[in-house]
Design a protein around this motif. Structure first.
Motif, PDB file in Angstrom:
ATOM      1  N   VAL A  52       0.827  -1.210   0.000  1.00  0.00           N
ATOM      2  CA  VAL A  52       0.000   0.000   0.000  1.00  0.00           C
ATOM      3  C   VAL A  52       0.859   1.257   0.000  1.00  0.00           C
ATOM      4  O   VAL A  52       0.591   2.212  -0.740  1.00  0.00           O
ATOM      5  N   ALA A  53       1.915   1.258   0.789  1.00  0.00           N
ATOM      6  CA  ALA A  53       2.781   2.442   0.866  1.00  0.00           C
ATOM      7  C   ALA A  53       3.438   2.729  -0.481  1.00  0.00           C
ATOM      8  O   ALA A  53       3.523   3.890  -0.905  1.00  0.00           O
ATOM      9  N   GLU A 109       1.256   9.466  -5.802  1.00  0.00           N
ATOM     10  CA  GLU A 109       1.691  10.836  -5.498  1.00  0.00           C
ATOM     11  C   GLU A 109       2.780  11.295  -6.457  1.00  0.00           C
ATOM     12  O   GLU A 109       2.769  12.439  -6.938  1.00  0.00           O
ATOM     13  N   LYS A 110       3.700  10.404  -6.776  1.00  0.00           N
ATOM     14  CA  LYS A 110       4.800  10.750  -7.684  1.00  0.00           C
ATOM     15  C   LYS A 110       4.300  11.091  -9.088  1.00  0.00           C
ATOM     16  O   LYS A 110       4.786  12.036  -9.726  1.00  0.00           O
ATOM     17  N   THR A 111       3.328  10.321  -9.571  1.00  0.00           N
ATOM     18  CA  THR A 111       2.824  10.518 -10.929  1.00  0.00           C
ATOM     19  C   THR A 111       1.741  11.592 -11.011  1.00  0.00           C
ATOM     20  O   THR A 111       1.401  12.038 -12.108  1.00  0.00           O
ATOM     21  N   GLY A 112       1.187  11.956  -9.868  1.00  0.00           N
ATOM     22  CA  GLY A 112       0.081  12.908  -9.875  1.00  0.00           C
ATOM     23  C   GLY A 112      -1.200  12.310 -10.425  1.00  0.00           C
ATOM     24  O   GLY A 112      -2.098  13.032 -10.891  1.00  0.00           O
ATOM     25  N   ALA A 113      -1.294  10.988 -10.372  1.00  0.00           N
ATOM     26  CA  ALA A 113      -2.478  10.312 -10.911  1.00  0.00           C
ATOM     27  C   ALA A 113      -3.696  10.593 -10.040  1.00  0.00           C
ATOM     28  O   ALA A 113      -3.657  10.397  -8.822  1.00  0.00           O
ATOM     29  N   ALA A 164      -7.255   9.591  -4.784  1.00  0.00           N
ATOM     30  CA  ALA A 164      -7.406   9.238  -6.191  1.00  0.00           C
ATOM     31  C   ALA A 164      -8.658   8.387  -6.396  1.00  0.00           C
ATOM     32  O   ALA A 164      -9.030   7.588  -5.530  1.00  0.00           O
ATOM     33  N   ALA A 165      -9.317   8.565  -7.529  1.00  0.00           N
ATOM     34  CA  ALA A 165     -10.459   7.720  -7.877  1.00  0.00           C
ATOM     35  C   ALA A 165      -9.978   6.314  -8.205  1.00  0.00           C
ATOM     36  O   ALA A 165      -8.862   6.117  -8.704  1.00  0.00           O
ATOM     37  N   TYR A 166     -10.820   5.339  -7.927  1.00  0.00           N
ATOM     38  CA  TYR A 166     -10.466   3.923  -8.076  1.00  0.00           C
ATOM     39  C   TYR A 166     -11.454   3.238  -9.010  1.00  0.00           C
ATOM     40  O   TYR A 166     -12.671   3.430  -8.899  1.00  0.00           O
ATOM     41  N   ILE A 167     -10.938   2.431  -9.942  1.00  0.00           N
ATOM     42  CA  ILE A 167     -11.770   1.630 -10.844  1.00  0.00           C
ATOM     43  C   ILE A 167     -11.170   0.230 -10.903  1.00  0.00           C
ATOM     44  O   ILE A 167      -9.960   0.077 -11.066  1.00  0.00           O
TER      45      ILE A 167
END
Length: 413
Positions: free
Chosen positions: A70-71, A78-82, A106-109
């Protein structure tokens, strides 16, 4: 609006997702592909570049990631700004990826229900065992989590919702029918991850009939259907994800799932199962090695993504819905037909991966534009179906409606 996509997984479905995201990167922004095997991610990135799939200039990068961590997943988001995470990896990672999304916002699908590697065919409804327990957590964090946004589950859920909203006053039965009339030319193979594929069929077959859960054995209940394009097809009643949400969310007394199988598949499956080779529990060899039989079978079977170049034929997947409208009995089949060769020519994957991957991208686009950015957990049937089906129509998975002698494309006018 949300932008920038992180695709987790590097199989055939991920390849489809990456290509379709690239072709819509004016809406979706930067695209990142991550998996434990970074070489597979790099191959997908190379494929996207070779086909010139990027609609506009933008970032397209590969990353190494153990999504059970998870970490590490949180750090990559966070690194990718996704702002949108498309989880098309193994269903074993769903809960850890969801945790990372909740922590980052972040949104999750995803495209399939979460599974515990050591448990098969848990107590229904399956969504209540893991996903639905985290509804409050998602809503409190304001995180959009769209569950099962593949084809089945996913598009078939939207078909059911469309029928519920527009075609019926009362629905009595929904029969979801999935037939792959294609041929890959191999002696034996599964169309997606063999481990996940076999796990679907080695436990109980749960169906929802007369407002109660009914258990059968795999290949116990057989039925033939006359379907558009693929013709008369033999299917077996099978347990499947969408039964476990549709049965609870739409108030329909009977929801069943039928999948097409040829005699050869049934025979090979039966031999493997009877020999104990489909067990998910470890065994110890005479040499003292501990192995999981199912993982050994997976290791010796073809990689499903390798089937794509030689795959021919078509798929037909849809919902046969029966009920009442304006006091009269009604029967409607809402469906899609996809072509394996067309899928390969477009994105380099076979039709099963195509039908699973394209809907996830459609869901991402609706989150990006705000229409499905509901800031809570939702199954597909909880959401407006027409925007989803309209995007799918543009992306290459058109919807058709057959009622009696009338067979027409779904009208989006």
């Amino acid at each position: 609006m949300k932008k920038n996509v992180l695709i987790i997984g590097a199989g055939g479905v991920s390849q489809v997702v990456a290509h379709k995201c690239a072709r819509n990167n004016d809406v979706l922004g930067d695209i990142h592909v991550a998996s434990r095997t970074v070489e597979k991610c790099e191959a997908i990135v190379a494929s996207v570049r070779e086909k010139g799939s990027l609609k506009v200039e933008g970032r397209l990068e590969a990353h190494a990631l153990d999504a059970m961590d998870v970490a590490a997943t949180k750090a990559l988001i966070e690194k990718t700004g996704a702002q949108i995470v498309l989880n098309v990896g193994s269903s074993f990672i769903n809960m850890s990826v969801l945790s990372a999304c909740i922590e980052t916002g972040a949104a999750y699908i995803d495209t399939a229900i979460h599974e515990d590697p050591l448990k098969i065919c848990e107590t229904p409804p399956w969504y209540a065992n893991y996903e639905w327990k985290r509804r409050e957590e998602c809503e409190k964090a304001g995180v959009t989590a769209i569950l099962g946004a593949g084809f089945d589950p996913g598009v078939v859920n939207a078909y059911a919702k469309l029928a519920h909203d527009e075609y019926f006053d009362r629905i009595d039965t929904i029969d979801i029918i999935d037939v792959n009339a294609g041929s890959h030319g191999r002696y034996f193979s599964t169309n997606f991850d063999p481990e996940i594929n076999f796990r679907e069929f080695t436990g109980q077959v749960w169906s929802w009939q007369d407002n109660a859960w009914v258990s059968n054995s795999m290949f116990e209940i057989r039925k033939e259907w006359d379907l558009p394009v693929v013709g008369t097809s033999t299917t077996y009643m099978t347990g499947h994800d969408e039964i476990h949400s549709l049965s609870q969310n739409l108030g329909v007394p009977t929801v069943r799932f039928w999948m097409g199988f040829g005699d050869h598949y049934v025979n090979v499956f039966t031999v493997l199962k009877n020999l104990g080779l489909l067990s998910e529990q470890p065994v110890t060899t005479a040499e003292g090695l501990e192995v999981v039989p199912l993982k050994v079978v997976k290791a010796v079977l073809p990689d499903p993504s390798s089937l794509a170049p030689d795959y021919t034929g078509k798929t037909c997947i849809g919902d046969l819905v029966k009920g009442v409208k304006d006091g009269r009995e009604r029967e409607v089949f809402i469906y899609n037909v996809a072509d394996h060769k067309d899928a390969y020519n477009e994105v380099g994957s076979q039709g099963i991966s195509y039908t699973a991957g394209v809907p996830a991208v459609a869901a991402a686009m609706l989150i990006a534009t705000g229409e499905w950015d509901v800031k809570k957990m939702a199954n597909v049937e909880d959401l407006a179906p027409r925007p989803f089906l309209a995007v799918l129509d543009r992306l290459g998975l058109p919807t058709r409606i057959r009622e009696g002698e009338d067979d027409r494309a779904l009208d989006f006018a």
